[in-house]
Design an enzyme around this catalytic site. Structure first.
Site, PDB file in Angstrom:
ATOM      1  N   ASP A   9       0.867  -1.174   0.000  1.00 49.42           N
ATOM      2  CA  ASP A   9       0.000   0.000   0.000  1.00 49.42           C
ATOM      3  C   ASP A   9       0.908   1.229   0.000  1.00 49.42           C
ATOM      4  O   ASP A   9       2.043   1.171   0.486  1.00 49.42           O
ATOM      5  CB  ASP A   9      -0.891  -0.021   1.237  1.00 49.42           C
ATOM      6  CG  ASP A   9      -1.609   1.286   1.462  1.00 49.42           C
ATOM      7  OD1 ASP A   9      -2.413   1.676   0.597  1.00 49.42           O
ATOM      8  OD2 ASP A   9      -1.329   1.944   2.489  1.00 49.42           O
ATOM      9  N   ALA A  10       0.417   2.328  -0.524  1.00 46.26           N
ATOM     10  CA  ALA A  10       1.255   3.532  -0.621  1.00 46.26           C
ATOM     11  C   ALA A  10       1.077   4.473   0.571  1.00 46.26           C
ATOM     12  O   ALA A  10       2.010   4.727   1.335  1.00 46.26           O
ATOM     13  CB  ALA A  10       0.965   4.269  -1.929  1.00 46.26           C
ATOM     14  N   SER A 116      -2.458   0.701  -4.842  1.00 38.19           N
ATOM     15  CA  SER A 116      -2.936   1.874  -4.110  1.00 38.19           C
ATOM     16  C   SER A 116      -4.224   2.450  -4.685  1.00 38.19           C
ATOM     17  O   SER A 116      -4.527   2.309  -5.877  1.00 38.19           O
ATOM     18  CB  SER A 116      -1.851   2.960  -4.144  1.00 38.19           C
ATOM     19  OG  SER A 116      -2.296   4.173  -3.590  1.00 38.19           O
ATOM     20  N   ASN A 117      -4.951   3.151  -3.805  1.00 37.54           N
ATOM     21  CA  ASN A 117      -6.110   3.933  -4.226  1.00 37.54           C
ATOM     22  C   ASN A 117      -5.711   5.147  -5.059  1.00 37.54           C
ATOM     23  O   ASN A 117      -6.542   5.728  -5.758  1.00 37.54           O
ATOM     24  CB  ASN A 117      -6.879   4.439  -3.004  1.00 37.54           C
ATOM     25  CG  ASN A 117      -7.763   3.380  -2.377  1.00 37.54           C
ATOM     26  OD1 ASN A 117      -8.111   2.388  -3.001  1.00 37.54           O
ATOM     27  ND2 ASN A 117      -8.129   3.593  -1.120  1.00 37.54           N
TER      28      ASN A 117
END
Length: 216
Positions: A9-10, A116-117
């Site tokens: 995840d970022a 990531s989103n």
């Protein structure tokens, strides 16, 4: 145990989401941290609600909308800082251990990726600013599937692209809800519990809990 791919995840995991407000701490005043917490909370809330509604808007749009809400909730914050805060969000600091840990994992022959989103443009900017562009092999953005985490289609991008079974992918996130979604999908999961938060989603627990990426 080594894995074929290490996927990160970022925001909150590799990059410090509170760095933007902290950069302007003097101008934000004593409510700066509470302001930053709300900005982050609303950014995520908007992503979940839009995915449930089937009304996608990209993460940058939601980041701006969440910031507007934070300014509305904190009248003491100067709205003239909006442009500066948004610009800072494009260049968030990575956590100190990130470069060395990712280099070490890559040296073992594993693929290194971000899931990531964030939009591709946001992620590329953050990666370049942190000097990670020669370490990270792939950036997977939810814009490909137009749904935010924890939609299974988001995690499926990794296994489909890499032609791997989920259990040979190690997924790291500082967001416990994200870890729950990735665990449900079948990834080996590591919760990077930077804030020493209590556990939740007990039926979708991580394989490992660490305070940072250092012991990965």
């Amino acid at each position: 145990m080594s894995h074929a791919a290490y996927v990160f995840d970022a925001y909150g995991t590799l990059f410090d989401v509170h760095a933007a407000v902290r950069k302007h701490a003097g101008e934000m005043g004593p409510e700066g941290q509470a302001f930053s917490d709300l900005w982050r909370a609303k950014q995520l809330e908007y992503s979940w609600i839009r995915t449930l509604m089937g009304a996608h808007a990209d993460f940058w749009t939601l980041t701006e909308q969440a910031l507007d809400h934070a300014f509305a909730r904190f009248p003491s914050a100067d709205p003239k800082l909006k442009a500066s805060l948004l610009d800072a969000y494009w260049h968030l600091d990575c956590y100190p251990e990130v470069p060395s840990v990712l280099k070490s994992l890559k040296s073992r022959g594993a693929r290194i990726a971000i899931l990531s989103n964030g939009t591709p443009q946001m992620l590329q900017s953050a990666v370049k600013k942190a000097g990670l562009d020669l370490i990270i092999d792939d950036i997977f953005s939810v814009e490909t599937v137009r749904a935010f985490k924890t939609a299974p289609a988001v995690y499926d991008m990794v296994t489909t692209t890499y032609r791997l079974y989920p259990n040979v992918v190690s997924f790291q996130s500082s967001n416990r809800w994200d870890v729950a979604g990735a665990t449900k999908f079948g990834f080996r999961t590591v919760w990077i519990n930077r804030g020493d938060m209590p556990d939740e989603y007990a039926d979708f627990g991580p394989s490992l809990i660490l305070p940072s990426l250092e012991s990965l």
